[in-house]
Design an enzyme around this catalytic site. Structure first.
Site, mmCIF file in Angstrom:
data_model
loop_
_atom_site.group_PDB
_atom_site.id
_atom_site.type_symbol
_atom_site.label_atom_id
_atom_site.label_comp_id
_atom_site.label_asym_id
_atom_site.label_seq_id
_atom_site.Cartn_x
_atom_site.Cartn_y
_atom_site.Cartn_z
ATOM 1 C CB CYS A 62 37.075 45.257 43.588
ATOM 2 S SG CYS A 62 36.342 46.901 43.589
ATOM 3 C CB CYS A 65 33.581 44.976 44.955
ATOM 4 S SG CYS A 65 33.955 45.454 43.247
ATOM 5 C CB CYS A 407 46.700 44.481 39.207
ATOM 6 S SG CYS A 407 46.289 43.150 38.070
ATOM 7 C CB CYS A 410 49.929 42.864 38.144
ATOM 8 S SG CYS A 410 48.830 43.750 37.013
#
Length: 498
Positions: A62, A65, A407, A410
């Site tokens: 992320c 993050c 993602c 994904c």
């Protein structure tokens, strides 16, 4: 519910896109870590031993993050010598073993920060800044009394700032049922607002100064600037704060002082009307006046209103599938995920169009990528405008992946789905498809997508179910064979690679 979650997460991403967070670095080769690393094995033990713990649920991939990490560590170092003790911790919610913990704390996006008090008895969302200085200042206030006593004009001016909501209780004496209910209110909502209490209304900057109370005075940087209430039941107090702390029109621009109100706007259960325009335009005031007038008329009709500047709203345009040449525009999103659009609107058209929306006379708007002219890859591309034809009404057995381009899970699944699609390539009754959920609207009445990737299977007989098995080629193929509709002659030709 899925649309509520989606748009709330969108608000956080939208604000993050206009609030740069400085990224620090450490010169030491092995610096001391002040943020505690927790996981499923030690979380409960650590939380139970402390009165005040802040936990960041994060994912290593992320970007937000990663930007928060040095600021969070710096804040933890500064707070390590503060009394009362404030503990900062983190949990890698991307780890499989920690996901039940993240689910328990209602983590729906990254980073999510929770304030956990009294050994785990009280949990609140962290709603403060994301820079080290702001984190420290916010948490120092959160770790102290929920309401600050105002004893002088200086106390009042320090607490009641021009750009935030502050709630002050005025009491003849600091005891009694009204005072107790007020302190309970302050404890419950301390992560959202600042609270104060006093026995002398003359110390306050606005409002009738001769009152002795008990009353609650809410100061705010918008509309009428303050409002009073003398209702002290728990329900009335909460209703007063929730209704009075929302602007008639929420302003979204690059000013961080407005961002808490933007978050509150998107957290509202109301339908959300958003006017997007270029604030530099000369017609800004005429739009604002007319829009505020319309908002005042409809705020009791379950509609909240926001006015966004084009410069700060790039994320919104991508999220809703809007184009800059459509401004000024109004878009309304309802809690069932439906969107209604009025592009190139004029000030005098706003009221009429909102009324038409309330009367059910406006057709929904759907965000969709173009239907691909060529769709020859093993995994077929589905967009919002082709979803019903390819999946819902196709009469075929369709496995569809809802994904996000960024993602990591994904990306890992993509080659596996390619292999599954090749396995069934000679069977026209089986389709393997993918749907970019960031670029297309998902009909929430058919699919409940709360994370990526999410897989659904629509059998040729009409059954729709979410695939929750292992994401291996063998398991997915086995699931399709067991759950597809009535067999066709092509079934015998499917390659059995298991």
């Amino acid at each position: 519910m899925a649309s509520r979650v989606s748009i709330c997460l969108f608000a956080l991403v939208l604000i993050a896109s206009v609030a740069a967070i400085a990224v620090g670095s450490s010169e030491s080769e092995s610096p001391k870590q002040f943020v505690l690393a927790l996981d499923h094995s030690n979380f409960s033990d650590v939380v139970s031993k402390h009165d005040f713990v802040v936990v960041e649920f994060y994912a290593p991939w992320c970007g937000h993050c990663k930007k928060l990490e040095p600021e969070y560590e710096k804040a933890a170092e500064e707070l390590s010598i503060y009394e009362p003790k404030v503990v900062l911790a983190k949990v890698d919610a991307n780890e499989e073993e920690n996901r039940p913990l993240a689910s328990e704390y209602d983590v729906k996006g990254f980073p999510t920060l929770k304030i956990i008090r009294n050994g785990g008895k009280s949990v609140q969302d962290y709603k403060g800044p994301r820079d080290a200085e702001g984190i420290v200042e916010y948490l120092k206030k959160q770790s102290g009394p929920a309401s600050t006593e105002i004893k002088s004009p200086e106390d009042a001016s320090n607490l009641i700032a021009d750009k935030k909501v502050v709630i002050v209780g005025v009491f003849p004496e600091l005891s009694g049922e009204e005072y107790e209910n007020f302190t309970s209110l302050a404890e419950k909502f301390r992560s959202e607002y600042e609270f104060g209490h006093t026995t002398d209304a003359k110390l306050l900057p606005r409002g009738e100064s001769s009152v002795t109370g008990p009353l609650v005075r809410l100061f705010k940087p918008f509309d009428e600037l303050f409002v009073d209430s003398k209702e002290f039941s728990t329900i009335d107090l909460e209703k007063f704060v929730e209704e009075s702390s929302v602007p008639t029109v929420t302003i979204f621009n690059s000013d961080p002082a407005n961002h808490p109100f933007v978050i509150k706007f998107f957290n509202s259960p109301n339908a959300k009307a958003m006017l997007f325009m270029d604030f530099k335009n000369d017609h800004d005031e005429s739009f604002k006046n007319k829009y505020t007038e319309v908002a005042s008329q409809h705020k009791v009709d379950g509609v909240s209103f926001l006015m966004g500047d084009l410069e700060a709203s790039k994320g919104a345009f991508q999220y809703f599938g809007l184009k800059e040449e459509q401004i000024p525009l109004v878009i309304i999103q309802t809690n069932d995920g439906q969107k209604y659009l009025k592009p190139n609107v004029e000030p005098d058209q706003i009221g009429t169009w909102v009324k038409e929306f309330k009367d059910g006379k406006v057709q929904p708007f759907r965000k969709s990528e173009p239907i691909p002219a060529a769709n020859n890859e093993p995994v077929k591309v589905v967009v919002a405008d082709s979803l019903h034809d390819v999946v819902i009404n196709s009469g075929k057995n369709v496995l569809i992946e809802f994904y996000a381009p960024w993602c990591g899970h994904c990306k890992k699944l993509a080659p596996i789905l390619d292999e599954v699609a090749l396995t069934f390539e000679s069977d026209p009754n089986v389709v393997i498809a993918k749907f970019d959920a960031t670029a297309n609207d998902i009909p929430s009445n058919n699919f409940d997508v709360k994370g990526y990737p999410t897989l659904y299977f629509k059998s040729s007989s009409g059954n729709l179910s979410q695939y929750e098995g292992d994401r291996t080629k063998e398991d997915i193929i086995d699931f399709i064979k067991k759950n597809r509709g009535e067999a066709t002659p092509q079934d015998e030709t499917v390659k059995d690679e298991l």
